[in-house]
Design an enzyme around this catalytic site. Structure first.
Site, PDB file in Angstrom:
ATOM      1  N   ARG A  51       0.399   6.193  17.079  1.00 18.18           N
ATOM      2  CA  ARG A  51       0.244   7.181  16.013  1.00 18.18           C
ATOM      3  C   ARG A  51       0.854   8.535  16.325  1.00 18.18           C
ATOM      4  NH1 ARG A  51       0.245   3.298  12.777  1.00 18.18           N
ATOM      5  NH2 ARG A  51      -1.747   2.265  12.313  1.00 18.18           N
ATOM      6  N   SER A  88      -6.941  -7.119   7.811  1.00 21.01           N
ATOM      7  CA  SER A  88      -5.803  -6.203   7.807  1.00 21.01           C
ATOM      8  C   SER A  88      -5.267  -6.076   9.217  1.00 21.01           C
ATOM      9  CB  SER A  88      -6.229  -4.839   7.286  1.00 21.01           C
ATOM     10  OG  SER A  88      -6.822  -4.091   8.305  1.00 21.01           O
ATOM     11  N   ASP A 105      -7.158   5.967  12.371  1.00 21.46           N
ATOM     12  CA  ASP A 105      -5.746   6.322  12.268  1.00 21.46           C
ATOM     13  C   ASP A 105      -5.515   7.596  11.481  1.00 21.46           C
ATOM     14  OD1 ASP A 105      -4.778   4.345  13.889  1.00 21.46           O
ATOM     15  OD2 ASP A 105      -4.673   2.872  12.286  1.00 21.46           O
ATOM     16  N   ASP A 121       0.814  -1.214   0.000  1.00 22.64           N
ATOM     17  CA  ASP A 121       0.000   0.000   0.000  1.00 22.64           C
ATOM     18  C   ASP A 121       0.848   1.265   0.000  1.00 22.64           C
ATOM     19  OD1 ASP A 121      -1.919  -1.938   0.248  1.00 22.64           O
ATOM     20  OD2 ASP A 121      -2.989  -0.964   1.883  1.00 22.64           O
TER      21      ASP A 121
END
Lengths: 405, 405, 405, 405
Positions: free
Chosen positions: D98, D181, D127, D16
């Site tokens: 994050r 995922s 996110d 990705d």
């Protein structure tokens, strides 16, 4: 954009919503249904009907409703039960009107089979959020059109040009830059923008419209009483009144004595600070009166829990979450506490000030017998305090022994 | 009871603590050390020294301390940073003085090797709790003597008889029943009891001593400015001042304009309701000024968190938990927010009212550029609001689809 | 002390309350009415009747009530709706039983015209507070006798001497120092004291009585389902059950799989820390199952508000304030949220662990269509997130510009 | 769109972000700087370097940083001090990583003079919010590019086509639809989507990668100790370790014993519910250990305040407000409480379960002397409890007299 067939517009009849009406007809090639609410804003509503007709709205699609009693009974009073103050000071006069407008708009949309709703709030403010959270909560699949976020009429000149081009009457005072924008209903009038934009500069007196300047208020104070039943006001000076009638009468008193003016810099939900001027004449009186009656009828546990929940509750209303589970949960807690909030409060109004000077209730929890400094005939044993303090102190003593301050 | 050797008494020099002094000497056959604090109560302290001497306290055991600056700097100002209001209205003037007295009393006890402390608070009130939680927190093994909970002088007549029997001077005005009892310090004066015991009856004007009646205040409003640095007041009308000097000056202004009167029925920690009268002239001005400067310098997240914590924080101070981990944790959170609370507030004082009319700061978060209704040159994209509302509404829409209101 | 005429004693029939029975008769020269509740503690109750008779209590003054269904339906389930955990871990098994006992005791006192109530809780624990706050809240003028705080039987030897002197049978295992004390009801068993007093030492396995050691539990996990309706459990593995039946069945499952053991050092309301061992086999399963069904049926706003209120709610129950306005207000809020908490939860039980592995509901708010990573056919417009983030960030950006981190 | 000159991309080296790298170069005609962080996700980072080079990123614009110690010390540990659990259960493993990535990305942007940052998070998740609130808070005027919200590669096929067209290697297992995922770092691994999308279906065992199935874990429990200093873990089984080393070691223990698996339906900030699987092996152990040491070292006031603040604190972290004044205020309060949170916790690990079985501290507040059922030699006077209860009951009695339940 021909996917919208019929849209219900919150229509004041003023320049902006008139332009929106026309713009919707043009842009979406759709039928526009107008809805004008009397929330006590103190304006004639029939001109709105005439304007709507003029722009081709058929009679059966012009809705003008007097919502004053519903507004006070089902929105203002429940909120006041919670002693809600946004950021410690603001009585939420605009915020509390939006959910009712949204609700009625959705009802009308269902009645006339509309597939969309529209409002005239700008993209910078809180009102767009309040309207739209109301719409979506009540009608999850409704289409919402917010012209201010869509169109290219981004300057007042463009707006007026559009109006003139479409034969929409433009009042003289709208031609120049109006010095500020206002919102009004039975609870309050607010103003913001333009001359108010510098928070260091005092709000000019001409901005106030609902109250006399305290300096011009009567030199004699006025004493009034408000009666409460189960947390809601029911009488003024002993005379029973409906919710809207009571608030109207308090507004008159507040106006006369210059009560309820507030100059505030607040935090909008959309993330910016704005400076506003609020006038809540009757609401300011009512708010303090309600606190006054609670002082003698609410137990400490209930009172303190309410105080702790109040900022969150106020924030929910301000942010537009009236129709949300969490606001309703808090309301359930608040309402549970109001069962015995019944009695009479005496207030003094003077030169901008409201002062609770007396309160009584058949359900008072205040006990002269217990509290007295005089002999209380055994109602309270002072020696109990020793144990009470000792056990409250125990953990602090253990801590003190450890940390040795 | 000969187990007490030396006791430090919080001694005002008034009738009650004079009787206590003597009673301690007699009952415990112990040395009494007197501690008299100047917290700005506005009374001469030297007479206390004379009285103590008269009752045989040696010079080195008479402590008279001017704590005014420490009181305002380390107690009043930190509390004001938290915008603390007990039960929505009370500025905590008595509550905030007690921890400092307790702390100093313990320091003296350590200095003179005392094994006990004593105070003149009654067994029905909050002050006994505040003093004693302070004592125990700071000196976990100290002996505490609370004469009002122990002795048999339960009527005023008995007290006066005891005084006369022991050559303690009894002021004339104490002979009859005094109509109410008072507490005073630089932040406020409070009164309760007697003529105030019926919460329906207005507080008689003669009870107020720190403020003129608003009706007798000047007919002209007065405009002042207060400067703040990191959350604390540092100047009045541009003139730099120490904390106590600033509060003293604000008191004078408040007195003149009849500001800071409060008639309250409150919930005591010991479980009863009491009715009190408070005068907090300077504090009322300062409290609103601090809110004013926070309006432009605090971010919404900080401001709302502070608002949510404030009722709990105020309750802790009211209940006497100043020296507790949880009060200190809240203080740490509050203080963290004050870093940039710097700037100037303009206020109008008039007939009992305080009105913030302007605020400015080098650290203002208010952005005219963002908030303006005029063209904002791209500072804010109104279309962002659409997504903002859509996602805030998402859960409400899912709910609406399920519950079909 | 002849002012007490008739006292209702919470009577287990064990040694301690037998001694209390006799002591009350002797000390107060009063009639003792015994009340023995079946709360699912798993003991025979008829022996209590025999003992009471033996000590001269007439038949009509011996009350033995099966309160199991009321206990679970009106106390345990409402508490579980609130996901209450004291200090993050404790399921409040003892705390929640006390208000029911107090309530029934007061009902009996009224029925038999008693002027006092009594209990066997010590002066160091929470239970005395829970009983007595219940008594006083329901019958403000009742006389409360707490023998452990009054008598001089301060050692076990003295207690046994008293028993023997008065022909009260002393079980063999009570002669030596019992290694710990326990409380039990349908929700849990707790133990504290003696061998548990050093919080560094592991709780010996023989202290546990309601659950097998996880190490001895079956090597095969067991899958079960619990059905909920409006927030309350109604069926196990599809079989409808009354509240107490359901909890009993879950206890059996929990026992088998070693579920619900907790070793905790907690803070008592009276100010000290204590170390306790808890077994809540069925409750631990039920608690997680309830959270599981809420995950799909509660909106985020409701869920987060519940989470924020839960610690306070749990503290109120722990401290004994079940019958208080603030607990009832919180309950009103909690209950309001449970309307659609209906559905089925699948759980895996294994070696001391409970794991929610599936949940479904006719009222689920989980939308596979919205959440999917795959094409969602327009259910969610990812571009909305841009505006959502932008406006959530706005205040942080203004802050960042000012503070320049 | 040529207004972007240089963009710092959070680059994992996976398919990705490789596609994003290329897409940014093409779409914005800009330089891409790659930033790859080692947060303990357990993947080789050098392949990322090779890939970046392959796509033309010059050496000096490839940043690969080992942030493991900073991650645990400045993010995971502070969060653990707050006992943060989102929605009662989730240990916030993704959320807490994050802000650190965002912070480092901004530092790099400043170092290389980039005008934009970019990330690979989708438009439906949390996110994107966490990254971007971090970016904007730290660099208010940075340009943010979120390709998933902009591009038209809305299906996996389109993505793979794009990759192949641009010679980006596509791993075999990415060709078919991947079944879910994942995200991983030193604290946890999470998975969502695909096979997890039906919350009634159990998470298949192959989804778990960080822990053995509890059923396959050792049949013998393992006893460990963790030492804490000032609220942070410092040693395992007596061996001093750095933060990341300690967490790594706990992860190994957790993996072996099948600890820290969680199947959750949670509420995303963007308004939808999602179902996730989490594995937090070391974090689950650490979380309970921290609670264990707090049990004996924190005063009740501090502990309960922490419990009340924790849900809000966790929500702030979950929603991405790590760099916000309100999170920092709460952190200040939390950190203030940790001064004496020092000592040792003993835990038993067994078949998916973590059980605190002992705790000791030089600063323990647990006092065997006070709590004992035996003679306490005057450490606690049981009669104090009478007064304590009486005054706590006073308001309830006044209420009971009024309301007469």
């Amino acid at each position: 954009m021909s996917d919208v067939k019929r849209v219900v517009l919150a229509f004041s009849g003023g320049l902006d919503t008139s332009v929106i009406l026309k713009w919707l007809q043009q842009t979406y090639q759709c039928e526009v249904v107008t809805f004008t609410a009397d929330l006590g804003q103190g304006e004639e509503l029939e001109p709105a009907r005439a304007k709507a007709k003029l722009m081709g709205v058929p009679d059966e699609h012009i809705f003008i409703d007097d919502l004053r009693e519903e507004f006070v009974k089902d929105y203002v009073f429940p909120m006041m039960r919670g002693n809600a103050l946004y950021e410690g000071l603001y009585l939420l006069g605009t915020s509390i009107a939006r959910p009712l407008i949204a609700k009625r708009q959705i009802e009308i949309a269902r009645a006339v089979g509309a597939d969309a709703v529209s409002h005239g709030a700008t993209g910078k403010g809180n009102d767009q959020v309040r309207f739209e959270l109301g719409y979506y909560g009540l009608a999850p699949d409704i289409r919402v059109i917010a012209p201010w976020r869509e169109w290219d009429l981004t300057s007042r000149t463009a707006l007026i040009d559009f109006a003139e081009k479409h034969q929409i009457p433009v009042p003289k005072d709208k031609r120049g830059e109006s010095p500020f924008s206002t919102d009004a209903n039975l609870l309050h009038t607010s103003s913001e923008g333009k001359v108010l934009e510098d928070p260091w500069e005092e709000v000019p007196d001409y901005v106030y419209s609902r109250t006399v300047n305290p300096e011009d208020a009567p030199d004699q104070p006025e004493i009034i009483t408000i009666d409460f039943e189960r947390g809601d006001g029911v009488a003024l000076n002993g005379e029973g009144m409906s919710p809207a009638t009571l608030l109207t009468a308090l507004n008159e008193l507040g106006r006369k004595h210059g009560i309820g003016r507030l100059d505030l810099v607040e935090n909008r939900f959309v993330g910016m600070k704005s400076r506003g001027m609020y006038e809540t004449p009757g609401g300011a009186i009512y708010h303090l009166a309600h606190r006054g009656i609670e002082q003698i009828t609410l137990d400490r546990g209930a009172a303190h829990l309410k105080d702790e929940l109040a900022p969150r509750y106020a924030e929910l209303i301000y942010n537009g979450f009236w129709f949300s589970p969490e606001r309703e949960m808090l309301q359930a807690a608040i309402d549970h506490s109001q069962e015995k909030v019944t009695g009479t409060v005496r207030l003094k109004l003077y030169k901008g000030g409201v002062h609770v000077i007396g309160r009584k209730s058949p359900y008072t929890l205040y006990s002269e017998k217990v509290v007295t400094f005089e002999d209380d005939a055994g109602a309270y044993d002072q020696r109990d305090a020793a144990g009470f303090i000792k056990l409250n102190a125990l953990r602090l003593r253990l801590l003190g022994r450890r940390d040795g301050r």
